[in-house]
Design a protein around this motif. Structure first.
Motif, mmCIF file in Angstrom:
data_model
loop_
_atom_site.group_PDB
_atom_site.id
_atom_site.type_symbol
_atom_site.label_atom_id
_atom_site.label_comp_id
_atom_site.label_asym_id
_atom_site.label_seq_id
_atom_site.Cartn_x
_atom_site.Cartn_y
_atom_site.Cartn_z
ATOM 1 N N LEU A 1 4.891 3.444 -15.426
ATOM 2 C CA LEU A 1 4.625 4.391 -14.357
ATOM 3 C C LEU A 1 3.581 3.815 -13.411
ATOM 4 O O LEU A 1 2.596 3.218 -13.846
ATOM 5 N N VAL A 2 3.806 3.976 -12.115
ATOM 6 C CA VAL A 2 2.866 3.495 -11.101
ATOM 7 C C VAL A 2 2.307 4.705 -10.365
ATOM 8 O O VAL A 2 3.051 5.486 -9.767
ATOM 9 N N PHE A 3 0.982 4.864 -10.443
ATOM 10 C CA PHE A 3 0.283 5.956 -9.782
ATOM 11 C C PHE A 3 -0.489 5.392 -8.594
ATOM 12 O O PHE A 3 -1.059 4.308 -8.690
ATOM 13 N N ALA A 4 -0.508 6.125 -7.492
ATOM 14 C CA ALA A 4 -1.249 5.678 -6.318
ATOM 15 C C ALA A 4 -2.046 6.837 -5.744
ATOM 16 O O ALA A 4 -1.532 7.955 -5.623
ATOM 17 N N VAL A 5 -3.296 6.557 -5.391
ATOM 18 C CA VAL A 5 -4.180 7.569 -4.822
ATOM 19 C C VAL A 5 -4.093 7.479 -3.304
ATOM 20 O O VAL A 5 -4.403 6.433 -2.723
ATOM 21 N N PRO A 6 -3.664 8.540 -2.629
ATOM 22 C CA PRO A 6 -3.556 8.474 -1.162
ATOM 23 C C PRO A 6 -4.925 8.344 -0.515
ATOM 24 O O PRO A 6 -5.943 8.807 -1.061
#
Length: 383
Positions: free
Chosen positions: A257-262
Motif C-alpha cells: 500500500l502506498v500512502f501520500a500526504v497531500p
C-alpha cells in the motif's frame, strides 16, 4: 524447519554455509537474483562457487573472474561480531517476513539491535530531507500512532522526515535501513540517533559489506529495503525526482500500500506526493487512514519462500541442464536493449525455461545482463 526461542520459523544456516553464502554474494556480478538462481540450480553455495568461473566464461567474460575468498568472508563475519551485529539469511528465523517475499530479496542481511523488530508488521515512512515543521510533525504523529497500533516504523536514517519518524518510534520499534555498511552510517549527524535505535527497541539493517561507504547509486537499494520490509509506505513531502518517490515505486511494484500526504501546490516539497495521489495513492490526512488500511494485511501469515534454502550440505541439483553455443547465440539474438519477459524469451527461442535461466545466469555473471522490475531482462549496454 526449526523455530528459535521467540517462535520464529526458518532454516538456520551453519557457520560453514554462512561463509559460503557471504563468499557467493560478494563475488563479481552476483546480485540477489543471480544468487537465487545459482542456489536453485546447483543446490548449495559451495557448489555454485565452484561453477562461477566457467559460467562467467561461457557468458563472455574475458577477464579472470573474482570469487570472494574464505578469509574475506571470515573477516566480514568477525567485523559483524565486533560491531555487535549478525548476518541473517533469507530462510532463517529472524529475517523480515515481508522482505523475503519480494523478487530479488537480499540473501543475507546484516542486522544490529532488537532482532524481534524485523519479524513484526512494519510501515515505511519517508519524505523530504528539507522537511517543513508541519511535515516533520505529521510524520512523527503517523509514526507514534502507528507504533502504538503495533507497527514497527521503517525509514532510511536521512535528515528531515526520516529522522522525525525514527525519533517518534524509538519506544515502540523502528528499523533504519542503511545504504552503506552498518559501520558506515549516513548522514554523520544521525550517528547518535542510530545508536539510540540499536540500543533500544530498534534495528539497523544493510545488505552492503562492512566498511562500505555509501555512494549515490546505493541509496535506491536502501529505498528498496524500506519498501520491502513494510506492508505499506507513507510519503510525507516529496519533491519531483525525490528518492522517496523511488521508495513509493518499489512499494507499488511489491504490491504494498502506498500512502501520500497531500500538501500545498505552491510548496515544491509536495509536488511529488500530490502526483502520487493523482496516480492512485491512498489519501492520508490522519494516522487512522494508515492503520485502518493496514489492519487486514497485518493479520496475514506470510509463507516462507520456496527458494534459497540450504538446509544441509547434502543438497544437490535435481539434474544437469545442458546448453550449447547454438543456444547461447539464439538467446543473445533474442535479447536487446529493451527489457523482455522471460516467458517471452522461452517462447521466442524454443528453449526450456531451465536452459533460459542458466543462459541468463551466464550473461549476468559476465556483466552482460541488466535486470529490471517484474523479472524482465535486457542486454547490458557496452561500456
Amino acid at each position: 524447519m526449526s523455530k528459535d526461542s521467540a517462535g520464529r520459523t526458518g532454516v538456520a544456516l551453519t557457520e560453514r554455509q554462512k561463509i559460503s553464502w557471504l563468499r557467493l554474494i560478494r563475488s563479481d556480478n552476483v546480485g540477489p537474483v543471480a544468487f537465487r538462481d545459482l542456489i536453485n540450480h546447483f543446490g548449495t553455495a559451495e557448489n555454485a562457487l565452484d561453477a562461477l568461473p566457467e559460467l562467467s566464461r561461457r557468458g563472455g567474460k574475458q577477464q579472470a573472474y573474482r570469487i570472494a575468498s574464505v578469509n574475506e568472508a571470515e573477516r566480514e563475519l568477525e567485523a559483524a561480531r565486533r560491531h555487535g551485529a549478525v548476518f541473517v539469511g533469507i530462510g532463517e528465523p529472524g529475517y523480515p517476513s515481508a522482505l523475503r517475499q519480494i523478487d530479488g530479496a537480499p540473501p543475507l542481511l546484516a542486522m544490529k539491535g532488537d532482532l524481534d523488530a524485523a519479524t513484526r508488521p512494519s510501515l515505511g515512512i519517508v519524505g523530504s530531507r528539507n522537511a517543513s515543521i508541519s511535515g516533520a510533525k505529521f510524520a512523527a504523529m503517523i509514526a507514534r500512532e502507528s507504533g502504538r497500533a503495533g507497527y514497527v516504523i521503517a525509514s532510511g536514517l536521512a535528515r528531515g522526515i526520516d529522522t522525525a519518524a525514527h525519533r517518534a518510534s524509538l519506544g515502540t520499534g523502528t528499523i533504519a535501513a542503511l545504504a552503506g555498511g552498518l559501520d558506515r552510517p549516513y548522514p554523520p549527524e544521525n550517528i547518535g540517533l542510530l545508536e539510540e535505535i540499536t540500543s533500544g527497541r530498534g534495528l539497523a539493517i544493510s545488505e552492503m559489506p562492512f566498511g562500505w561507504e555509501p555512494r549515490a547509486r546505493d541509496f535506491p537499494r536502501r529505498n528498496r529495503l524500506i519498501a520491502g520490509v513494510g506492508l505499506g509506505v507513507a510519503i510525507v513531502e516529496a519533491a519531483h525526482r525525490s528518492g522517496s518517490l523511488i521508495t513509493a515505486r518499489y512499494a507499488a511494484d511489491f504490491g504494498r500500500l502506498v500512502f501520500a500526504v497531500p500538501g500545498s501546490p505552491l510548496d515544491p516539497r509536495c509536488h511529488g506526493t500530490n502526483d502520487l495521489l493523482k496516480q492512485g495513492a491512498i489519501v492520508t490526512t490522519s494516522p487512522e487512514d494508515i492503520t485502518e488500511a493496514l489492519a487486514p494485511l497485518s493479520q496475514l501469515e506470510l509463507p516462507l519462500p520456496a527458494a534459497i534454502r540450504e538446509p544441509d550440505n547434502n543438497v544437490r541439483p535435481d539434474g544437469p541442464t545442458t546448453t550449447s553455443d547454438h543456444d547461447r547465440s539464439a538467446l543473445a539474438d533474442a535479447l536487446g536493449p529493451t527489457p523482455a519477459e522471460i516467458d517471452d524469451i522461452v517462447r521466442h527461442t524454443g528453449l526450456s525455461p531451465a536452459q533460459v535461466y542458466l543462459l541468463l545466469l551466464e550473461l549476468d555473471l559476465a556483466g552482460r545482463l541488466e535486470r529490471h522490475a517484474g523479472g524482465r531482462v535486457s542486454l547490458a549496454s557496452p561500456e
